[in-house]
Motif scaffolding. Structure first.
Motif: not given
Length: 371
Positions: A181-188, A238-243, A245-249
């Motif tokens: 997907g657009t984000l890794p699937i490792t557990e948060v 890993r860090l939460p998805d919000a971190f 997404i902001v990092g990728f942007v």
């Protein structure tokens, strides 16, 4: 009593914040669009494309150094969390692919320099530095003091990074790679304490690496420190998805903003040459990746991302977001970075000699106006 005038840095700080807000708004819109239509690595590539278009259109875009460094730490920390005991066991196959990668560099650079000098008509110095696959920061420092036309070097290197980040996910899909997907699937991370601990480890690693002037210091240092504690089982998640997404942007915005100040005349003049050089370098990368994957019995997609002529940070993050082992990719790009940083000064001294004029005085065509 009349109020004292505000210090100069107040105005500069306000302008910087205003530019950051505009940049992030544009990048977030592009990332949202690409993610919504299902593009692989959509948050990253969409932000890059949108920001580059804005920069070419003359809008004030740019990411301050402090924000960029913080983003590298966050992404490096999360990438390190993907390292596991299985990853460490896979290191035994790396020397083979490392040797093949190092063999590919002189072949790639020779082919690109031949095209740029003999066919495109570039001067040898500019062609040589533009042909370097990655190590942009070191290459620019040396190009500026070696009499090269830094406009050509910056444009060729930036365009290559732009195209790779924007198109590599789709190209890998054509090779059969299907990211989760657009984000890794490792557990948060399971709780706030683990989150703060992960960030603390990443920050410490980044500070140590920066202090030691390690290549890609902030991101690589955070990744190594995070990978060490996760590989040892001291932390998990890993860090939460919000971190992310902001990092990728922000990363996409930072890359896209490199085109700020580029005139359309310059873009047209250098575009064909830079794209042809990229095609040559990519074709050679693919050929050596096939060889490396065969000899090491590694997946072709994994080796290809480690071999493509992109920047250390960007390609490592690209591997992470596409579900490819980021430690493997980072190690290979780091090895090439170090090799280039050591070899380029020697090559320049042996084959070019001292610069006749400083880089800023070099004009590729006396009949053209300087940019």
């Amino acid at each position: 009593m009349a109020s004292l005038p505000k210090p100069p840095f107040h105005r500069l700080s306000r302008e910087t914040l205003s530019r950051l807000f505009v940049t992030l708004a544009i990048a977030a819109a592009g990332g949202t669009l690409f993610a919504w239509i299902g593009m692989p690595a959509g948050w990253l590539s969409g932000a890059l494309v949108a920001t580059a278009v804005a920069a070419l259109g003359g809008l004030p875009v740019g990411i301050p150094s402090l924000v960029r460094q913080a983003t590298f730490i966050v992404l490096g920390t999360s990438m390190g969390s993907a390292i596991s005991p299985d990853t460490l066991r896979g290191i035994t196959s790396w020397p083979v692919t490392m040797l093949v990668l190092l063999a590919s560099v002189p072949v790639m650079m020779a082919a690109v320099v031949f095209y740029l000098v003999r066919i495109a008509g570039w001067d040898r110095r500019s062609a040589f530095f533009a042909a370097a696959p990655g190590a942009l920061s070191a290459v620019l420092v040396m190009a500026e003091t070696s009499g090269a036309d830094t406009r050509r070097v910056v444009f060729g290197q930036s365009l290559r990074l732009f195209v790779l980040v924007a198109l590599l996910p789709a190209a890998l899909g054509g090779l059969g790679h299907q990211p989760a997907g657009t984000l890794p699937i490792t557990e948060v991370v399971p709780d706030l304490v683990s989150l703060l601990a992960s960030l603390g480890v990443g920050i410490a690693g980044a500070l140590i690496a920066e202090r030691a002037r390690f290549p890609g210091g902030a991101m690589v240092g955070a990744m190594l420190a995070s990978g060490l504690v996760h590989g040892a089982g001291l932390l998990s998640g890993r860090l939460p998805d919000a971190f992310l997404i902001v990092g990728f942007v922000i990363l996409g915005a930072n890359t896209g903003s490199r085109f700020a100040g580029t005139r359309m005349e310059t873009l047209r003049r250098f575009l064909v040459d830079a794209l042809a050089a990229l095609a040559i370098a990519t074709a050679i990368s693919v050929g050596f990746a096939v060889l490396g994957a065969f000899l090491a019995e590694e997946p072709l997609v994994k080796v290809l991302v480690a071999y493509v002529p992109g920047a250390l940070e960007a390609m490592t993050i690209m591997a992470f977001v596409l579900g490819i082992d980021p430690a493997f990719v980072a190690a290979h790009h780091l090895a090439r970075f170090v090799g280039l940083s050591l070899a380029i000064p020697l090559v320049v001294r042996l084959f070019f000699g001292p610069a006749v004029v400083p880089s800023e005085n070099v004009d590729p065509d006396p009949g053209e106006a300087k940019d």
